[in-house]
Design a protein around this motif. Structure first.
Motif, PDB file in Angstrom:
ATOM      1  N   UNK A 388       0.822  -1.224   0.000  1.00 18.49           N
ATOM      2  CA  UNK A 388       0.000   0.000   0.000  1.00 18.49           C
ATOM      3  C   UNK A 388       0.846   1.260   0.000  1.00 18.49           C
ATOM      4  N   UNK A 389       2.122   1.158   0.402  1.00 19.66           N
ATOM      5  CA  UNK A 389       2.997   2.332   0.453  1.00 19.66           C
ATOM      6  C   UNK A 389       3.886   2.454  -0.780  1.00 19.66           C
ATOM      7  N   UNK A 395      -1.547   3.763  -6.063  1.00 21.40           N
ATOM      8  CA  UNK A 395      -2.379   4.133  -7.209  1.00 21.40           C
ATOM      9  C   UNK A 395      -3.643   3.273  -7.258  1.00 21.40           C
ATOM     10  N   UNK A 396      -3.500   1.989  -7.051  1.00 20.13           N
ATOM     11  CA  UNK A 396      -4.656   1.096  -7.077  1.00 20.13           C
ATOM     12  C   UNK A 396      -5.624   1.414  -5.935  1.00 20.13           C
ATOM     13  N   UNK A 397      -5.098   1.729  -4.764  1.00 23.82           N
ATOM     14  CA  UNK A 397      -5.965   2.051  -3.628  1.00 23.82           C
ATOM     15  C   UNK A 397      -6.649   3.401  -3.817  1.00 23.82           C
ATOM     16  N   UNK A 398      -5.944   4.354  -4.402  1.00 23.30           N
ATOM     17  CA  UNK A 398      -6.568   5.646  -4.677  1.00 23.30           C
ATOM     18  C   UNK A 398      -7.717   5.500  -5.675  1.00 23.30           C
ATOM     19  N   UNK A 399      -7.532   4.625  -6.644  1.00 22.63           N
ATOM     20  CA  UNK A 399      -8.601   4.381  -7.609  1.00 22.63           C
ATOM     21  C   UNK A 399      -9.821   3.795  -6.911  1.00 22.63           C
ATOM     22  N   UNK A 563     -11.356  -3.870   1.818  1.00 23.25           N
ATOM     23  CA  UNK A 563     -10.764  -5.196   1.702  1.00 23.25           C
ATOM     24  C   UNK A 563      -9.412  -5.124   1.005  1.00 23.25           C
ATOM     25  N   UNK A 564      -9.361  -4.384  -0.098  1.00 25.24           N
ATOM     26  CA  UNK A 564      -8.112  -4.284  -0.857  1.00 25.24           C
ATOM     27  C   UNK A 564      -7.033  -3.592  -0.036  1.00 25.24           C
ATOM     28  N   UNK A 565      -7.388  -2.542   0.693  1.00 24.47           N
ATOM     29  CA  UNK A 565      -6.389  -1.845   1.509  1.00 24.47           C
ATOM     30  C   UNK A 565      -5.854  -2.767   2.598  1.00 24.47           C
ATOM     31  N   UNK A 566      -6.735  -3.532   3.202  1.00 20.24           N
ATOM     32  CA  UNK A 566      -6.321  -4.460   4.247  1.00 20.24           C
ATOM     33  C   UNK A 566      -5.311  -5.462   3.701  1.00 20.24           C
ATOM     34  N   UNK A 567      -5.587  -5.999   2.523  1.00 17.35           N
ATOM     35  CA  UNK A 567      -4.681  -6.980   1.924  1.00 17.35           C
ATOM     36  C   UNK A 567      -3.370  -6.341   1.495  1.00 17.35           C
ATOM     37  N   UNK A 568      -3.432  -5.123   0.958  1.00 21.65           N
ATOM     38  CA  UNK A 568      -2.212  -4.441   0.516  1.00 21.65           C
ATOM     39  C   UNK A 568      -1.339  -4.050   1.706  1.00 21.65           C
TER      40      UNK A 568
END
Length: 997
Positions: A388-389, A395-399, A563-568
């Motif tokens: 995530x960092x 970029x994927x998390x911002x999207x 969910x995606x942020x948690x995994x990243x």
């Protein structure tokens, strides 16, 4: 046959001692294959690499090395155990992501049956992570979940009873889920493989030597294998840092917090007495005095009376143990990081010297890595960096965040300003359009939700008045540009708007949209997004998400971003190769069995090292005990073992920050023990940092000499560049904060409205002004009987665009103020012959051969039947006080009177003002108020005119500076240009507050 259990001292270099001890036991000159016939099991993969490198260094040439295999240990994230042969026929381990999703489905199903409210998939997945860890812990420690049925001796609290019932469901249903998948839990598979290997060694002992070294045996299956290996004819179990000198009373009193507790439990499991454990190899590099220092420091609390004997019979050995050990207490984490960086940097001055920072504090690790860049020294943190960092992860998390927020301004701009966003265009062109979207469209209140809302905001922005031709042209060009961007983002918006969608489909849509948005005019988005270690990890995560989704029910799309942020956040990105051959930043796990010339143990504060025992969300302490699980404090004992082993090195620095986040920090319990022992023996000076690294780090960034206060800026632009006209409202600003006039009219700077600005006093004031203007125009000369209803209807209409939550507050207040206004206005009608609303005017003043234009817009000018005029200003807040008007610090109405006197309002002509009124329209208690200026109005207007002429003349002098905050309305309210004037740096209040911070 006695078991072959040996140990290597904590202060000895483990890998080198192990290698030399093995070489002393085999004759490779007579049998070149002697080493190759040996199998060595080590706890971690890093230890395997270290031992292989050590053998190569000790042998000094090419040789066939032993078969070195990682065994896996309690904290290993990956179970890397490889069986001796390939015929165990165990099912594969279930993919961790697939297991998490399946457990999340179980959690959701149970929640729906026991609760009336649904549980989102992201929340269920978060609980599933803890549930997976719990299942791993149960299987790792060999606990028996069948005891869940009979573990309750007394009624539990409702929530614990519900947890117990849920765990019973998991216990009964999860094996069936695994069987349907044809998989095993990772820990269960490793345990079975280790036990199968142990059984094979028992049934058919290998002909070559087998060594298990460095393991603490904290996992029952590993302890079983160690027992089998120790009893093999050619087997040996080598324990790390067993204390063979600690007195029997202390040995019997060990608790789970002590570093030797795990060793004692392991020896009991192996059936070996401590006195029967021999030393693997005498190590000339060991430090028995340091080992004794740590032994005395960490001895069990009931036996610390032994410190008195040390004080009575001499503390020379303790003093020798303190040689090479230093304590650094920094003021804050930043200073601590810089002190550590100085230690590492100094190590590079000695040829061949190695150094490492060992800490569980990843923030400290990142700080030190950043500080090392001062000297162009790049070091990698062994823990890596969360996906995530990294640029592609962010970029994927911002999207995802932008789509989840319905493309609200802040997340949308954060996405479009990311370096990977290009929308198929040239980077520079795309970035310029995004800046125009930010500056010209999205400032102020939030537009309507969704991509269509942003497009509508662009259309409305093009219709605004007072736009420069250039800005209007830029806004018109934004419409087709954003239409192309919206076309790219639309599939993701539609996917999140669906009632339910599968994780695999969401991942596909997300990837395609990200690739399209990341493409440039010369390179595809896939090449830009998925390159490098981070890009590859991101691509693998999406591939795993797609695979893990098989046969799972659809989820609510709004769960996707969380969910995606948690995994990243959980996925570390580690470089394939270390950046520096002599320096390292390691966690305690990675540092096990490693040896360095200099070791820095950082972050030695309670809660950081050791970490406080985490609260178990699934079981209370009595429930854990009845299930056969270890107490949470067992992890502190393992951390203490790591600390003792690392602190036994030849040159060790212990560091901590006295304050963390502005709050005093408590020193680690091990550090407190060491300081107490040294203080009692009057050896505190031996522990001091002789090089004063903390002081050097504080001095490194300190300015030379005492700090100097910045002078107040005194810009003196050329007279011809100074403003030749201002509005009546700006005259007050000119007197109170001349620098703001300079910044606005000379530098031509305008403050940007905030993004996502709330609907506040400005919008409320504009609405009231518009409502009153529209109402009075509609009424005309005839005062209607239903005036209240008309004004309230106009207010309702104009408040229709305000958010409903704001309407609920404003509308009742507006209605109350409207009733008051109609009654008040009805009483004034008899004295007014005509009203002029929102009148724009100007008056030109000649001063010293130059002209100055005073502009203004009066809310309302009433021509009274007496022939004089009343100038009225509407206020939704508090009007200026009579003193402010009298002293001309609020000169708006007197200056409008000066304009009116000389025919500045063309529609009205020349009139003398006899009344200056403020009408407060608030809807509070009272709902409104008429405040007249209690002065001789003609005299006040004349003084205002004279003061303005003096002001114009004053600023027509080249020597006159535009000072900042000459007479601010309130010292605690910042002006629009205070940051540009560096007010906090030169003002007394700003100087004091910066010291506090």
């Amino acid at each position: 046959m006695p078991a072959h259990v040996l140990t290597i001292a904590s202060s000895a270099p483990f890998a080198e001692t192990l290698a030399r001890g093995l070489l002393s036991r085999v004759d490779i000159e007579e049998n070149p294959l002697a080493l190759a016939e040996t199998t060595i099991y080590l706890p971690t993969r890093r230890a395997v690499r270290t031992l292989a490198d050590t053998f190569a260094r000790v042998l000094g040439g090419a040789a066939l090395l032993p078969d070195i295999r990682p065994l896996g240990d309690v904290d290993e994230d990956e179970f890397l155990f490889a069986p001796m042969d390939g015929d165990l026929a165990l099912p594969p381990a279930i993919d961790p992501l697939r297991r998490r999703f399946l457990l999340a489905a179980l959690v959701q199903h149970w929640h729906e049956k026991t609760r009336s409210t649904p549980l989102g998939f992201a929340q269920a997945a978060s609980l599933a992570r803890g549930l997976a860890s719990f299942l791993d812990e149960v299987q790792r420690q060999g606990a028996d979940l069948s005891r869940l049925d009979t573990m309750v001796d007394a009624p539990l609290a409702d929530h614990w009873e519900q947890v117990r019932e849920f765990l019973i469901i998991v216990r009964d249903k999860w094996p069936a889920v695994l069987a349907a998948e044809g998989k095993l839990n990772p820990v269960d598979r490793r345990n079975q493989a280790i036990r199968a290997l142990a059984q094979r060694y028992e049934q058919k002992p290998p002909t070559g030597p087998v060594i298990a070294a460095g393991s603490t045996g904290s996992i029952p299956a590993t302890a079983q294998l160690l027992r089998v290996i120790a009893n093999l004819p050619n087997g040996s179990a080598i324990l790390p840092g067993l204390d063979r000198v600690l007195d029997e009373k202390s040995w019997a009193a060990l608790d789970a917090n002590h570093p030797q507790y795990g060793m004692r439990e392991l020896l009991a499991s192996l059936g070996v007495a401590r006195q029967d454990v021999a030393e693997w190899q005498p190590a000339p590099a060991s430090l028995p005095a340091r080992e004794n220092l740590l032994r005395q420091t960490l001895r069990p609390a009931p036996t610390t009376d032994a410190w008195r004997d040390i004080a009575e019979h001499g503390s020379d050995e303790i003093a020798r143990g303190l040689d090479g050990l230093s304590l650094i207490e920094a003021a804050n984490p930043g200073e601590e990081a810089l002190a550590i960086a100085l230690i590492l940097r100094k190590a590079l001055e000695e040829p061949g010297q190695t150094a490492a920072l060992v800490t569980p504090d990843r923030n400290l690790a990142r700080r030190v890595a950043a500080e090392m860049l001062r000297w162009d020294v790049a070091i990698d943190d062994s823990a890596g960096r969360p996906l995530s960092k990294t640029p592609p992860g962010a970029f994927l998390l911002l999207l995802a965040d932008a789509a989840e927020s319905a493309f609200a301004p802040v997340p949308l701009l954060a996405l479009l300003k990311h370096p990977l966003a290009a929308g198929g265009e040239n980077d520079a062109t795309f970035r310029a359009r995004v800046r125009e979207l930010d500056r010209l469209v999205l400032r102020g209140p939030r537009p309507d939700a969704g991509l269509d809302g942003v497009a509508s905001a662009i259309a409305r922005a093009a219709q605004r008045e007072r736009l420069s031709e250039r800005d209007r042209k830029d806004i018109l060009a934004l419409a087709p540009w954003f239409a192309r961007v919206a076309e790219i983002l639309k599939p993701f918006e539609d996917a999140l708007a669906a009632p339910a969608i599968s994780i695999g489909d969401l991942a596909d849509v997300h990837m395609k949209v990200a690739e399209a948005l990341g493409a440039t005019s010369g390179e595809s988005g896939a090449l830009r997004l998925w390159r490098g270690d981070a890009g590859e990890a991101a691509a693998n995560l999406f591939a795993e998400l797609h695979e893990a989704d098989s046969a799972l029910p659809p989820i609510e799309p709004r769960a996707w971003p969380a969910l995606l942020r948690d995994l990243a956040d959980e996925r570390p990105i580690r470089p394939a190769f270390g950046r520096h051959p002599r320096l390292a930043i390691l966690g305690p796990l990675e540092a096990r069995l490693q040896s360095f010339d200099i070791v820095v143990l950082g972050g030695l504060n309670e809660g950081t090292w050791p970490r406080a025992p985490s609260a178990d969300p699934w079981l209370s302490r009595p429930m854990r005990q009845k299930l056969g699980l270890e107490r949470p404090e067992r992890a502190i004992g393992l951390a203490a073992h790591d600390f003792a082993a690392l602190a036994a090195g030849p040159r060790v620095f212990l560091t901590r920050a006295l304050k963390v986040d502005g709050t005093p920090a408590v020193a680690s319990r091990w550090l407190q023990r060491l300081e107490q022992l040294c203080e009692g023996l009057k050896l505190t000076a031996h522990l001091a940092d002789k090089a004063n690294y903390a002081g050097c780090s504080a001095m490194l960034d300190a300015p030379e000499g005492p700090p100097k206060r910045m002078d107040r800026p005194q810009p003196r632009p050329p007279v011809e560049k100074r403003p030749k006209g201002l509005s009546v409202t700006e005259i007050e600003t000119w007197m109170r904060d001349p620098y703001a006039i300079y910044a606005k009219h000379v530098l031509r700077l305008r403050p940007l409205d905030p993004l996502d600005a709330g609907v506040g006093p400005l919008e409320r004031g504009n609405t009231v002004h518009a409502a009153l203007e529209k109402f009075l125009i509609a009424c005309g000369d005839a005062w209607p009987a239903d005036a209240e209803d008309k004004l309230i209807a106009i207010g309702r209409e104009l408040l229709g665009d305000v958010p409903k939550a704001t309407q609920a507050i404003w509308l009742p207040r507006f209605e109350q103020a409207a009733r008051w206004f109609v009654r008040m206005e009805g009483e004034r009608r008899d004295t007014v012959s005509r009203s002029f609303l929102e009148q724009a005017g100007a008056r030109v003043f000649a001063v010293g051969g130059n002209t100055f234009t005073l502009r203004g817009r009066a809310d309302r000018i009433d021509v009274l039947k007496s022939g004089a005029a009343a100038i009225i200003d509407y206020k939704t807040g508090n009007p200026p006080s009579p003193a402010q008007v009298r002293l001309l610090w609020a000169p708006q109405l007197p200056l409008e009177g000066a304009m009116l006197k000389e025919g500045g309002f063309e529609t009205i002509g020349k009139l003398a003002a006899c009344e200056l009124l403020y009408i407060k329209f608030s809807g509070g208690t009272p709902p409104g108020r008429v405040q007249s200026v209690p002065e001789d109005i003609p005299s006040l207007i004349a003084r205002a005119e004279a003061t303005l002429l003096l002001l114009i003349a004053h600023y027509s002098e080249q020597s006159t500076p535009y000072l900042s905050r000459v007479m601010p309305f309130r010292a605690d309210i910042a002006g629009d240009y205070d940051h540009l004037a560096r007010v906090r740096e030169w003002s007394l209040s700003g100087w004091e507050s910066s010291d506090d911070e």
